[in-house]
Scaffold this active site. Structure first.
Site, PDB file in Angstrom:
ATOM      1  N   GLU A   1      41.047 -37.786  22.757  1.00 64.83           N
ATOM      2  CA  GLU A   1      41.612 -36.656  23.651  1.00 64.83           C
ATOM      3  C   GLU A   1      41.827 -37.141  25.006  1.00 64.83           C
ATOM      4  OE1 GLU A   1      39.885 -32.620  23.948  1.00 64.83           O
ATOM      5  OE2 GLU A   1      41.830 -31.887  23.506  1.00 64.83           O
TER       6      GLU A   1
ATOM      7  N   CYS B   1      44.578 -28.034  25.002  1.00 64.12           N
ATOM      8  CA  CYS B   1      43.811 -28.538  23.560  1.00 64.12           C
ATOM      9  C   CYS B   1      45.148 -28.608  22.651  1.00 64.12           C
ATOM     10  CB  CYS B   1      42.816 -27.924  23.074  1.00 64.12           C
ATOM     11  SG  CYS B   1      43.041 -26.352  22.750  1.00 64.12           S
TER      12      CYS B   1
ATOM     13  N   LYS C   1      30.312 -16.665  30.608  1.00 65.74           N
ATOM     14  CA  LYS C   1      30.091 -17.783  31.307  1.00 65.74           C
ATOM     15  C   LYS C   1      31.448 -18.400  31.538  1.00 65.74           C
ATOM     16  CE  LYS C   1      28.705 -22.189  31.323  1.00 65.74           C
ATOM     17  NZ  LYS C   1      29.580 -22.444  32.258  1.00 65.74           N
TER      18      LYS C   1
ATOM     19  N   GLU D   1      36.249 -23.703  19.452  1.00 64.17           N
ATOM     20  CA  GLU D   1      37.573 -24.339  19.490  1.00 64.17           C
ATOM     21  C   GLU D   1      37.471 -25.350  20.351  1.00 64.17           C
ATOM     22  OE1 GLU D   1      40.930 -25.466  19.787  1.00 64.17           O
ATOM     23  OE2 GLU D   1      41.058 -23.599  21.201  1.00 64.17           O
TER      24      GLU D   1
HETATM   25  C1  UN1 Z   1      48.272 -23.009  24.210  1.00 65.90           C
HETATM   26  O1  UN1 Z   1      48.763 -23.876  23.462  1.00 65.90           O
HETATM   27  O2  UN1 Z   1      49.323 -22.255  24.897  1.00 65.90           O
HETATM   28  O3  UN1 Z   1      42.303 -24.902  25.401  1.00 65.90           O
HETATM   29  C2  UN1 Z   1      47.051 -22.352  24.391  1.00 65.90           C
HETATM   30  C3  UN1 Z   1      43.280 -24.880  25.125  1.00 65.90           C
HETATM   31  C4  UN1 Z   1      43.539 -23.996  23.923  1.00 65.90           C
HETATM   32  C5  UN1 Z   1      44.589 -23.096  24.288  1.00 65.90           C
HETATM   33  C6  UN1 Z   1      46.073 -23.586  24.136  1.00 65.90           C
HETATM   34  N1  UN1 Z   1      42.395 -23.281  23.555  1.00 65.90           N
HETATM   35  O4  UN1 Z   1      44.062 -25.802  25.517  1.00 65.90           O
END
Ligand code: UN1
Length: 492
Positions: free
Chosen positions: A384, A283, A174, A249
């Site tokens: 964030e 992230c 998804k 994550e």
């Molecule tokens: C990165 O730092 O190149 O959602 C990858 C995000 C992370 C991936 C970052 N899971 O931004």
């Protein structure tokens, strides 16, 4: 404009729901990139059923053969890389150079896991008893749900699907509703490369209908999610209620710590890259610069000058450094945080305005913002933002730098800039983050190296690297007794 369909059991299928979700180019919303279905819960369940039916055949396909199919995926991605990069920039907004980088990273991930197919090994373990042989074997889990965000709509689905597939699982995918086109291109590539029908299924739609159905469907044995904390913790609870594996994550509030002995040019360059690259929409973005007071004035001065040279615009123009926010809601969030920072008394050094001139009013552009003299408890220092907003927090010494760096609920990545070996090791040892960078930006990661965070950032095993195979397999332990006698286990 492409009209997208679900891919279930090896066939492209229209949704029964006539509602379509428009996929707009965030650099110019008059460009409608695609239209995707808002699928029903019943369609999500059909995809789970299709993945369940395909599981037996796929688990019985030898792992090295599954790996060969992934090597074909790698080659197809290489052939279609330009098309993938352009689609990514058009629907997500990142610059074309960033898109090419993301595609290359995804190709590296496929290459790594295709090779890992030949190394899904267990171990042999000596028994306490004579003439007994013990070993472990890694077996597939079954159908898994893969729920992915819009900010890396090629690399993240790939770094979940590649290990899931070589491990012998089937997939219900998804994608985020904001980036549907790249998802279709990826699934086309899997299909063209010989992934059998039902092994990869794609369902478009919202979290309530599609995401919730996937995690609650009885066939689904594991879920891997990247996205917000709100959604992730909800999925984690639903997975816990069913007793299935879950990997989430989620957010980050990543610090770059700059000590008095740092190479300042390097630190400035890396801060700009980490804070404003991908428009801050990652992230791992650098959202806090924790700077020792003795060098803070010089750091901020150089940072401001360097940031002033960034060109904000349509990511398809090769001269652009910073693309738009992904949609209007994200733009409003970013502008809201800029207001909150001013209101709380931080000093806005530059940026934070909506950019509208030269046709940019057709997109969601914001000038990269730097706040100085931010207090560690302000909202811009704690929450964030997911946009090009950096908070500079001044600290008197290294001890405060460490406590400020760790003083947030998240723990994804952290950088430390220093030329002193003892300071480096002290920070590496004590920073609360899953990924530590020494003299390099907080962002990025390599295919064969584990990725993920601690504290509120993540739950479940790390992604990428060999550990990803551990998430996507069940560990089975085997005791073989060849004494020919009755074993009296645990009797003394
Ligand atoms: C990165 O730092 O190149 O959602 C990858 C995000 C992370 C991936 C970052 N899971 O931004």
């Amino acid at each position: 404009m492409r009209t997208l369909k679900n891919f279930i059991g090896g066939a492209w299928r229209e949704s029964a729901n006539p509602t379509r979700v428009s996929d707009l180019n965030p650099a110019d919303v008059s460009d409608v990139v695609a239209e995707a279905p808002a699928s029903t819960a019943a369609e999500a369940a059909e995809a789970c059923d299709a993945a369940a039916r395909a599981f037996e055949g796929w688990r019985n396909t030898p792992a090295p053969v599954r790996g060969q199919i992934l090597f074909r995926v790698q080659r197809r991605m290489e052939e279609r890389r330009q098309e993938l990069a352009e689609a990514l920039t058009r629907e997500e907004g990142k610059t074309i150079a960033e898109s090419r980088g993301e595609i290359q990273r995804a190709i590296n991930v496929v290459e790594f896991f295709a090779g890992e197919a030949r190394r899904i090994t267990g171990e042999t373990i000596p028994s306490e008893l004579p003439n007994n042989f013990c070993y472990t074997v890694k077996q597939p889990m079954g159908p898994v749900g893969i729920i992915t965000p819009w900010n890396f709509p090629v690399a993240i689905p790939i770094w979940k699907m590649a290990p899931a597939l070589v491990s012998g699982n089937t997939v219900v995918f998804k994608p985020a509703t904001l980036t549907p086109l790249t998802a279709t291109l990826l699934v086309e590539i899997f299909d063209e490369s010989g992934v059998p029908p039902g092994v990869v299924n794609l369902v478009y739609g919202g979290g309530r209908e599609v995401g919730d159905t996937i995690v609650r469907h009885p066939a689904i044995q594991g879920v891997s999610f990247t996205g917000s904390n709100d959604v992730g913790t909800g999925l984690y609870s639903a997975a816990a209620a069913r007793g299935i594996k879950c990997q989430c994550e989620m957010g980050g509030k990543n610090p770059i710590v700059i000590l008095a002995d740092a190479d300042l040019d390097l630190a400035v360059e890396s801060t700009v890259q980490g804070a404003f690259g991908s428009t801050g929409q990652r992230c791992t973005a650098t959202s806090r610069a924790v700077v020792v007071e003795s060098i803070a004035n010089e750091f901020v001065e150089r940072l401001e000058a360097r940031t002033a040279s960034l060109v904000v615009g349509n990511g398809l123009n090769p001269g652009t450094h910073v693309g738009p926010s992904v949609d209007e809601r994200q733009l409003e969030t970013v502008l809201g945080y800029v207001e909150a920072g001013k209101h709380e008394g931080a000093c806005l050094v530059r940026g934070g305005d909506r950019v509208r001139d030269e046709g940019r009013d057709r997109g969601y552009f914001v000038s990269p913002a730097i706040f100085d003299r931010v207090d560690e408890h302000m909202r811009i220092a704690q929450e964030e933002i997911f946009g090009p907003v950096l908070s500079v927090i001044r600290v008197p010494d290294n001890a405060r730098a460490l406590s400020v760096a760790n003083g947030v609920r998240f723990g994804l990545s952290a950088s430390v800039y220093t030329t002193d070996v003892a300071s480096m090791f002290r920070f590496v040892d004590r920073l609360d983050a899953g990924i530590i960078h020494v003299n390099s930006p907080t962002v990025g990661g390599e295919a064969h190296i584990p990725f993920g965070g601690m504290k509120a950032t993540g739950v479940g095993l790390r992604e990428m690297g060999r550990v990803a195979i551990d998430f996507y397999t069940e560990l089975k332990v085997v005791y073989v007794d060849y004494t020919g006698g009755v074993r009296k286990t645990n009797l003394y």
